[in-house]
Each structure stands twice: as structure tokens, then as C-alpha cells.
Scaffold this motif. Structure first.
Motif, PDB file in Angstrom:
ATOM      1  N   GLY A 117      17.873  15.608 -25.301  1.00  0.00           N
ATOM      2  CA  GLY A 117      19.033  16.478 -25.247  1.00  0.00           C
ATOM      3  C   GLY A 117      19.910  16.273 -24.034  1.00  0.00           C
ATOM      4  N   SER A 118      19.313  16.140 -22.841  1.00  0.00           N
ATOM      5  CA  SER A 118      20.097  16.091 -21.613  1.00  0.00           C
ATOM      6  C   SER A 118      20.437  14.680 -21.154  1.00  0.00           C
ATOM      7  CB  SER A 118      19.351  16.828 -20.482  1.00  0.00           C
ATOM      8  OG  SER A 118      18.095  16.205 -20.236  1.00  0.00           O
ATOM      9  N   VAL A 119      19.528  13.736 -21.393  1.00  0.00           N
ATOM     10  CA  VAL A 119      19.752  12.361 -20.918  1.00  0.00           C
ATOM     11  C   VAL A 119      20.360  11.502 -22.026  1.00  0.00           C
ATOM     12  CG1 VAL A 119      18.683  10.289 -19.959  1.00  0.00           C
ATOM     13  CG2 VAL A 119      17.850  12.552 -19.270  1.00  0.00           C
ATOM     14  N   ARG A 120      19.729  11.513 -23.191  1.00  0.00           N
ATOM     15  CA  ARG A 120      20.222  10.685 -24.297  1.00  0.00           C
ATOM     16  C   ARG A 120      21.288  11.383 -25.116  1.00  0.00           C
ATOM     17  NH1 ARG A 120      17.169   6.292 -24.189  1.00  0.00           N
ATOM     18  NH2 ARG A 120      15.273   6.467 -22.981  1.00  0.00           N
ATOM     19  N   ARG A 121      21.415  12.695 -24.909  1.00  0.00           N
ATOM     20  CA  ARG A 121      22.507  13.488 -25.473  1.00  0.00           C
ATOM     21  C   ARG A 121      22.615  13.371 -26.985  1.00  0.00           C
ATOM     22  NH1 ARG A 121      27.714  13.432 -21.622  1.00  0.00           N
ATOM     23  NH2 ARG A 121      27.905  15.476 -22.606  1.00  0.00           N
ATOM     24  N   LEU A 122      21.482  13.526 -27.642  1.00  0.00           N
ATOM     25  CA  LEU A 122      21.489  13.548 -29.103  1.00  0.00           C
ATOM     26  C   LEU A 122      22.201  14.799 -29.595  1.00  0.00           C
ATOM     27  CD1 LEU A 122      19.457  11.194 -28.970  1.00  0.00           C
ATOM     28  CD2 LEU A 122      18.153  12.322 -30.762  1.00  0.00           C
ATOM     29  N   ALA A 123      22.811  14.692 -30.748  1.00  0.00           N
ATOM     30  CA  ALA A 123      23.468  15.848 -31.357  1.00  0.00           C
ATOM     31  C   ALA A 123      22.428  16.928 -31.640  1.00  0.00           C
ATOM     32  CB  ALA A 123      24.166  15.440 -32.653  1.00  0.00           C
ATOM     33  N   PRO A 124      22.796  18.209 -31.527  1.00  0.00           N
ATOM     34  CA  PRO A 124      21.832  19.300 -31.721  1.00  0.00           C
ATOM     35  C   PRO A 124      21.066  19.221 -33.041  1.00  0.00           C
ATOM     36  CG  PRO A 124      23.853  20.160 -30.788  1.00  0.00           C
ATOM     37  CD  PRO A 124      24.116  18.724 -31.107  1.00  0.00           C
ATOM     38  N   LYS A 125      21.752  18.874 -34.139  1.00  0.00           N
ATOM     39  CA  LYS A 125      21.073  18.807 -35.431  1.00  0.00           C
ATOM     40  C   LYS A 125      20.080  17.661 -35.482  1.00  0.00           C
ATOM     41  CE  LYS A 125      24.451  21.184 -38.346  1.00  0.00           C
ATOM     42  NZ  LYS A 125      25.320  21.102 -39.549  1.00  0.00           N
ATOM     43  N   THR A 126      20.428  16.530 -34.850  1.00  0.00           N
ATOM     44  CA  THR A 126      19.499  15.397 -34.785  1.00  0.00           C
ATOM     45  C   THR A 126      18.291  15.764 -33.948  1.00  0.00           C
ATOM     46  OG1 THR A 126      21.366  13.862 -34.941  1.00  0.00           O
ATOM     47  CG2 THR A 126      19.275  12.956 -34.187  1.00  0.00           C
ATOM     48  N   LEU A 127      18.536  16.447 -32.844  1.00  0.00           N
ATOM     49  CA  LEU A 127      17.451  16.890 -31.966  1.00  0.00           C
ATOM     50  C   LEU A 127      16.509  17.830 -32.713  1.00  0.00           C
ATOM     51  CD1 LEU A 127      16.576  16.637 -28.972  1.00  0.00           C
ATOM     52  CD2 LEU A 127      17.865  18.721 -28.523  1.00  0.00           C
ATOM     53  N   GLU A 128      17.079  18.739 -33.470  1.00  0.00           N
ATOM     54  CA  GLU A 128      16.269  19.677 -34.254  1.00  0.00           C
ATOM     55  C   GLU A 128      15.424  18.938 -35.297  1.00  0.00           C
ATOM     56  OE1 GLU A 128      16.940  23.393 -37.413  1.00  0.00           O
ATOM     57  OE2 GLU A 128      18.620  22.604 -36.243  1.00  0.00           O
ATOM     58  N   ALA A 129      16.049  17.952 -35.967  1.00  0.00           N
ATOM     59  CA  ALA A 129      15.334  17.188 -36.992  1.00  0.00           C
ATOM     60  C   ALA A 129      14.199  16.372 -36.380  1.00  0.00           C
ATOM     61  CB  ALA A 129      16.308  16.271 -37.735  1.00  0.00           C
ATOM     62  N   TYR A 130      14.448  15.740 -35.239  1.00  0.00           N
ATOM     63  CA  TYR A 130      13.409  14.952 -34.566  1.00  0.00           C
ATOM     64  C   TYR A 130      12.227  15.840 -34.169  1.00  0.00           C
ATOM     65  CZ  TYR A 130      15.659  10.370 -33.973  1.00  0.00           C
ATOM     66  OH  TYR A 130      16.176   9.117 -34.170  1.00  0.00           O
ATOM     67  N   GLY A 131      12.547  17.004 -33.613  1.00  0.00           N
ATOM     68  CA  GLY A 131      11.480  17.918 -33.219  1.00  0.00           C
ATOM     69  C   GLY A 131      10.655  18.381 -34.409  1.00  0.00           C
ATOM     70  N   ARG A 132      11.334  18.656 -35.513  1.00  0.00           N
ATOM     71  CA  ARG A 132      10.633  19.082 -36.728  1.00  0.00           C
ATOM     72  C   ARG A 132       9.759  17.958 -37.280  1.00  0.00           C
ATOM     73  NH1 ARG A 132      14.784  20.667 -39.089  1.00  0.00           N
ATOM     74  NH2 ARG A 132      15.245  18.806 -40.320  1.00  0.00           N
ATOM     75  N   ASP A 133      10.290  16.727 -37.278  1.00  0.00           N
ATOM     76  CA  ASP A 133       9.531  15.579 -37.784  1.00  0.00           C
ATOM     77  C   ASP A 133       8.255  15.354 -36.973  1.00  0.00           C
ATOM     78  OD1 ASP A 133      11.434  15.094 -39.738  1.00  0.00           O
ATOM     79  OD2 ASP A 133      12.551  13.670 -38.499  1.00  0.00           O
ATOM     80  N   LEU A 134       8.396  15.412 -35.643  1.00  0.00           N
ATOM     81  CA  LEU A 134       7.218  15.196 -34.809  1.00  0.00           C
ATOM     82  C   LEU A 134       6.227  16.339 -34.973  1.00  0.00           C
ATOM     83  CD1 LEU A 134       5.854  13.358 -32.732  1.00  0.00           C
ATOM     84  CD2 LEU A 134       6.915  14.742 -30.940  1.00  0.00           C
ATOM     85  N   GLY A 135       6.740  17.568 -35.111  1.00  0.00           N
ATOM     86  CA  GLY A 135       5.853  18.708 -35.319  1.00  0.00           C
ATOM     87  C   GLY A 135       5.032  18.568 -36.586  1.00  0.00           C
ATOM     88  N   GLN A 136       5.665  18.071 -37.641  1.00  0.00           N
ATOM     89  CA  GLN A 136       4.948  17.875 -38.906  1.00  0.00           C
ATOM     90  C   GLN A 136       3.893  16.773 -38.776  1.00  0.00           C
ATOM     91  OE1 GLN A 136       8.375  17.190 -41.354  1.00  0.00           O
ATOM     92  NE2 GLN A 136       8.593  19.352 -41.931  1.00  0.00           N
ATOM     93  N   PHE A 137       4.202  15.753 -37.992  1.00  0.00           N
ATOM     94  CA  PHE A 137       3.234  14.676 -37.765  1.00  0.00           C
ATOM     95  C   PHE A 137       2.014  15.205 -37.008  1.00  0.00           C
ATOM     96  CE2 PHE A 137       1.803  11.035 -35.052  1.00  0.00           C
ATOM     97  CZ  PHE A 137       1.222  10.290 -36.074  1.00  0.00           C
TER      98      PHE A 137
END
Length: 309
Positions: free
Chosen positions: A24-44
Motif C-alpha cells: 500500500g505505501s511503497v508499491r502503491r497498489l490500488a485499494p481494490k487490488t490490495l484488498e483482493a491480494y489480502g483476501r487471496d493470501l488469507g484463503q491460501f
């Protein structure tokens, strides 16, 4: 990240939080992408926890094998997840484990043996030049309130005349509006300067003359009838009205106007890298899809016009 909250131990959870902060702060991913990545890793992590019968630890991640990841991907596919979403899932996993390796926490080869799912290339559906012009010109005919009509025409003009995403157009402030350029904040907070052609500038000036609200330098340019920030849904509804009135296909959306901007520039000999800058694409490969669109349209014209077509 609710899935991983109970699926990992405290240390792994802290690493996930650090990774998300970095995205979020360094690579500055879009909020929706950040949310999707977090959800994907959580499911894994939830998947691994189910196999292990307890919270995932760093020791468990060190024992990770390619077969574990394949099993997770197979489960997600069985849940009707498409190839594009599966590719994003794999991208999220690779991003997390790359972060752990950069931090000196963990190195694994498990992901190197996993192939990225093939994602079908869907060509953006651009309007013709005539359709795009008619769409803008007809906006005034569907609205009795002059300032609302002027507002909608200005927003739609920005999508086609400057190649803006609808979210970018609605995020503009008075301070972003200069004489012949726009300061546009795109995905991930990246700022770019976009030339403002006279026709588009005129639609904005007309709107500002008619708008019943006083706007400060940092106020959003486009307002709803009650003075709040204009909702993208209202522009989408306006485009739906225009589709019906003009007999345009369902693909004629605000985003299709942005596609049309790029396709028409390319068709007139526009430089691909310049178009990349105007659109705010991080990668030239994203912009290159418009070369296929332009070629497809050229071949269609050739087939229709040639005596042997």
C-alpha cells in the motif's frame, strides 16, 4: 484478511500485515487490488491451516511444496474461479513470498514450478469516431437542466477526449485544471499530466459557468444535484440512456470511451509510448492491446470495401 486471522500464528500474521503495508505505501497498489491480494493470501493460509490442523507457522511455510500450491489452485478452480482470477491469486502468493525473501525471512522454490493460468485476451470494444461524437453531442438532448447536461457532457468528453477513467474524471479538482493540461491522479496514486484539447476544455468551462455551486481549489469539480461529489453510477446511467437513444451496443460504456480514445489516436498514427503515458498504463504491454484493436478494425474495413472481400 479475516481468513488468515485464525489460520496463522502471530509471527506469520505480522509478516502478512507488513507485506500489505509495503504494497500500500511503497508499491502503491490500488485499494481494490490490495484488498483482493489480502483476501487471496488469507484463503491460501486458511487452506494450509485446514491441511495442517492448526495455525500456519514459518516452519510450515518453509516446508511448502509445489504440490500444496497446485492443490490450492485446483480447489479454487473447482469453486468456479476463472483463469484471470486464478492468475491474480498466484500473483498475490508470489508477491508475498518475494517479500519474505527480500526481508531475509524465508526463501522457497515452491512457486517457481507453478505455471500462470492462461488468460484469454479480450479486446476492448471501441466506438467508431462517429458514434463517439454522437454520444457526446446527444447528452444535451436527454436532460432538461442545463447545468446537469453540461456536467455530464464534460465528464463524458473527458473520457473520450482525454482518455480518463471515470474514477479519474470524478476525482478532478479545480486545482487539477490548468489552461491546457490536466493533472490526473490514476491507479496507485500515480500522477500524470494530460493535454486538454480546446473542445474538452470548452465543455468544462460551460459546466463551471452554469454550475450552481461555488467550488474551492481543492473541491471536486463535478457535483451531484445536492452538492455532493458526483457518483459514477449517474454517469453510467446517462450512458445507458445514450445507448438506448442512439442504438449503441451494450459495450458502449464510459470505459469504452477511454478505449475509443486510445484506438482512434493509434488509428491516426499516434505513438504507442505517448498513448501509454496519456492512459497512465504502467506497462507498454497493456497499451499494445490497442494495436490488435486497430488491426481488427482495419481488416474489417478492408473486407467490407474490397471487391474481392
Amino acid at each position: 484478511m479475516t481468513d488468515s486471522a485464525f489460520a496463522t500464528d502471530d509471527f506469520v500474521r505480522s509478516q502478512i500485515d507488513a507485506w500489505l503495508r509495503d504494497l500500500g505505501s511503497v508499491r502503491r497498489l490500488a485499494p481494490k487490488t490490495l484488498e483482493a491480494y489480502g483476501r487471496d493470501l488469507g484463503q491460501f493460509m486458511a487452506f494450509l491451516s485446514g491441511h495442517m490442523g492448526g495455525p500456519v507457522s514459518l516452519a510450515a511455510l518453509k516446508e511448502l511444496r509445489g504440490a500444496d500450491i497446485r492443490a490450492f489452485m485446483a480447489q479454487r478452480r473447482s469453486e468456479s474461479l476463472g483463469s484471470r482470477s486464478l492468475a491474480r491469486v498466484l500473483s498475490a502468493l508470489k508477491s508475498f513470498f518475494s517479500f519474505l525473501e527480500r526481508e531475509g525471512t524465508l526463501a522457497t522454490e515452491a512457486l517457481n514450478v507453478i505455471r500462470t493460468p492462461k488468460v484469454p485476451h479480450s479486446l476492448p470494444k471501441a466506438l467508431t469516431v462517429v458514434e463517439a461524437k454522437r454520444t457526446i453531442d446527444a447528452t444535451n438532448e436527454l436532460e432538461d437542466r442545463p447545468w446537469v447536461a453540461a456536467r455530464d457532457m464534460a465528464v463524458i468528453s473527458l473520457c473520450y477526449g482525454a482518455g480518463l477513467r471515470i474514477s479519474e474524471a470524478l476525482a478532478l479538482t479545480r486545482a487539477d485544471l490548468e489552461t491546457d493540461t490536466l493533472r490526473v491522479t490514476g491507479k496507485g496514486g500515480k500522477v500524470r499530466m494530460v493535454p486538454l484539447i480546446a473542445a474538452v476544455r470548452q465543455t468544462i468551462d460551460t459546466y463551471l459557468e452554469l454550475a450552481p455551486f461555488k467550488l474551492g481549489a481543492d473541491d471536486n469539480l463535478f457535483r451531484g444535484v445536492r452538492g455532493g461529489v458526483l457518483s459514477p453510477r449517474l454517469i453510467q446511467l446517462r450512458m445507458a440512456q445514450l445507448r438506448s437513444a442512439l442504438g449503441l451496443p451494450p459495450s458502449a460504456t464510459p470505459h469504452a470511451l477511454r478505449h475509443s480514445f486510445a484506438t482512434h489516436l493509434l488509428g491516426k498514427g499516434g505513438d504507442l509510448r505517448a498513448i501509454q503515458e496519456l492512459l497512465g498504463h504502467a506497462s507498454l504491454s497493456t497499451t499494445q492491446i490497442y494495436t490488435a484493436v486497430d488491426t481488427e478494425r482495419l481488416l474489417e474495413s478492408y473486407t467490407n470495401a474490397h471487391p474481392r472481400g
